[in-house]
Design an enzyme around this catalytic site. Structure first.
Site, mmCIF file in Angstrom:
data_model
loop_
_atom_site.group_PDB
_atom_site.id
_atom_site.type_symbol
_atom_site.label_atom_id
_atom_site.label_comp_id
_atom_site.label_asym_id
_atom_site.label_seq_id
_atom_site.Cartn_x
_atom_site.Cartn_y
_atom_site.Cartn_z
ATOM 1 N N GLY A 8 0.835 -1.194 0.000
ATOM 2 C CA GLY A 8 0.000 0.000 0.000
ATOM 3 C C GLY A 8 0.868 1.240 0.000
ATOM 4 O O GLY A 8 1.540 1.528 0.992
ATOM 5 N N ARG A 32 -0.118 -1.958 -6.247
ATOM 6 C CA ARG A 32 -0.574 -2.571 -7.499
ATOM 7 C C ARG A 32 0.130 -1.982 -8.714
ATOM 8 O O ARG A 32 0.224 -2.619 -9.762
ATOM 9 C CB ARG A 32 -2.090 -2.371 -7.656
ATOM 10 C CG ARG A 32 -2.937 -3.173 -6.691
ATOM 11 C CD ARG A 32 -4.391 -2.786 -6.798
ATOM 12 N NE ARG A 32 -4.618 -1.391 -6.438
ATOM 13 C CZ ARG A 32 -5.775 -0.761 -6.544
ATOM 14 N NH1 ARG A 32 -6.830 -1.413 -7.028
ATOM 15 N NH2 ARG A 32 -5.898 0.497 -6.181
ATOM 16 N N LYS A 80 -7.798 0.831 9.156
ATOM 17 C CA LYS A 80 -8.835 1.155 10.130
ATOM 18 C C LYS A 80 -10.196 1.118 9.440
ATOM 19 O O LYS A 80 -10.605 2.088 8.793
ATOM 20 C CB LYS A 80 -8.585 2.536 10.743
ATOM 21 C CG LYS A 80 -7.264 2.631 11.506
ATOM 22 C CD LYS A 80 -6.997 4.032 12.012
ATOM 23 C CE LYS A 80 -5.676 4.100 12.789
ATOM 24 N NZ LYS A 80 -5.377 5.453 13.291
ATOM 25 N N LYS A 163 -13.575 5.499 15.979
ATOM 26 C CA LYS A 163 -13.409 6.950 16.131
ATOM 27 C C LYS A 163 -13.619 7.676 14.804
ATOM 28 O O LYS A 163 -13.882 8.880 14.793
ATOM 29 C CB LYS A 163 -12.059 7.286 16.750
ATOM 30 C CG LYS A 163 -10.843 6.761 16.016
ATOM 31 C CD LYS A 163 -10.422 7.623 14.825
ATOM 32 C CE LYS A 163 -9.367 6.898 14.020
ATOM 33 N NZ LYS A 163 -9.008 7.599 12.771
ATOM 34 N N SER A 226 -7.521 15.170 9.056
ATOM 35 C CA SER A 226 -8.310 13.934 9.066
ATOM 36 C C SER A 226 -9.319 13.939 7.929
ATOM 37 O O SER A 226 -10.122 14.858 7.782
ATOM 38 C CB SER A 226 -9.045 13.789 10.400
ATOM 39 O OG SER A 226 -10.089 12.851 10.296
ATOM 40 N N ARG A 227 -9.302 12.882 7.137
ATOM 41 C CA ARG A 227 -10.249 12.782 6.017
ATOM 42 C C ARG A 227 -11.687 12.655 6.507
ATOM 43 O O ARG A 227 -12.607 13.216 5.919
ATOM 44 C CB ARG A 227 -9.877 11.585 5.130
ATOM 45 C CG ARG A 227 -8.534 11.732 4.439
ATOM 46 C CD ARG A 227 -8.251 10.573 3.503
ATOM 47 N NE ARG A 227 -8.005 9.331 4.217
ATOM 48 C CZ ARG A 227 -6.811 8.938 4.638
ATOM 49 N NH1 ARG A 227 -5.752 9.696 4.455
ATOM 50 N NH2 ARG A 227 -6.654 7.775 5.252
ATOM 51 N N GLU A 253 -12.620 6.118 5.719
ATOM 52 C CA GLU A 253 -13.166 4.810 6.107
ATOM 53 C C GLU A 253 -14.419 4.925 6.974
ATOM 54 O O GLU A 253 -15.221 3.995 7.047
ATOM 55 C CB GLU A 253 -12.100 3.992 6.849
ATOM 56 C CG GLU A 253 -10.876 3.633 6.020
ATOM 57 C CD GLU A 253 -11.132 2.528 4.998
ATOM 58 O OE1 GLU A 253 -12.292 2.103 4.855
ATOM 59 O OE2 GLU A 253 -10.158 2.105 4.337
#
Length: 303
Positions: A8, A32, A80, A163, A226-227, A253
């Protein structure tokens, strides 16, 4: 010298690559798009770390299973999330495919961009295999990155996963400019909700008060890096979810995690009022303002 393969090459994978390289270990970063075959990338590795998004965990695990990975190899998951079909955590997926290998969870308040800037941070490596966590502790420890060990991998993993739902709620809170009091109440009740879910799942309550629970909650719910926070914030200022996700650097996520948690909560009859309102918000069933009102107007009860 330890040979490590990191699968990754996103922002988290590259940050972990930088950390692992500092102690002189041989690190191969694979994705990949790599010209090297995965079989060659893991050929001499004693540690294989997966930093792929949740949607790619099953595929990567299957690829490695076909390569007959030795049972001596330590498998590390730094993902996560929760599987949409089975509700399993990443470590549960890895352990099911590799029952004879030690599986370690790496999780904590680790915003990738700050780590790449070499700002101080700490994390947790957790497994029922104590020796494996001690090896990982040595591999990733540095003057700027402190690593703790833990024997509750499920709790550590769920802390980092759950979270993300609260981070969406937190971003919404800030986007609506609701103030510090509202944010403090949200995070406090959010941690309670995380513990309630985790306890039902089989995790230890005390784990959620550590770095991978409360620590990660504070970091993710307080930073625009933070996304998941960005998802909530941008929804609050009127952006559409599809547009937000299309422009994010990486995967939020918490969007899929919210779906899984809601399904499990309904099945197990767990009270998850914050997650429920986040779910409604993500589904477009409610506005950010209405979600806040719904939480504030719930029946009064003891803390």
């Amino acid at each position: 010298m330890t040979n490590i393969t990191i699968i990754g090459a996103g922002v988290w994978g590259t940050a972990l690559n930088s950390l692992a390289s500092k102690n002189g270990d041989q690190v191969c970063l694979w994705s990949r798009r790599s010209q090297t075959k995965l079989a060659d990338a893991i050929k001499s590795s004693s540690i294989i770390l997966s930093a792929v998004s949740m949607s790619g965990v099953n595929a990567v695990a299957q690829q490695l299973k076909c390569l007959s990975v030795s049972s001596d190899v330590i498998l590390v998951t730094a993902t996560k999330g929760l599987d949409l079909q089975t509700t399993r955590t990443p470590s549960q997926i890895w352990q099911a495919e590799f029952p004879n290998n030690p599986v370690v969870v790496l999780s904590g308040p680790n915003l990738s961009k700050e780590i790449k800037q070499e700002l101080p941070a700490a994390t947790v490596v957790a497994s029922t295999d104590v020796k494996a966590t001690e090896i990982l502790q040595q591999v990733f420890s540095s003057p700027n990155f402190r690593v703790y060990t833990n024997r509750d991998p499920l709790g550590v993993e769920l802390g980092g996963t759950l979270k993300n739902v609260m981070a969406i709620a937190s971003g919404t809170c800030d986007g609506l400019q609701l103030g510090t009091n509202a944010k403090a109440a949200l995070l406090t009740r959010g941690l309670t909700e995380m513990i309630r879910i985790g306890k039902d799942w089989g995790a230890k309550v005390e784990t959620f008060y550590g770095l991978s629970g409360l620590g990660d909650l504070l970091a993710t719910c307080s930073s625009r890096l933070s996304r998941n926070y960005q998802v909530g914030y941008q929804l609050a200022v009127g952006q559409k979810l599809a547009d937000i996700l299309a422009n994010l650097e990486g995967t939020a996520e918490g969007v899929n995690t919210t779906k899984v948690v809601m399904e499990r909560a309904k099945l197990k009859r767990i009270s998850v009022p914050i997650t429920y309102q986040v779910h409604r918000l993500l589904q477009g069933e409610i506005t950010p303002q209405a979600a806040v009102e719904a939480l504030m107007l719930r029946d009064t009860k003891p803390e």
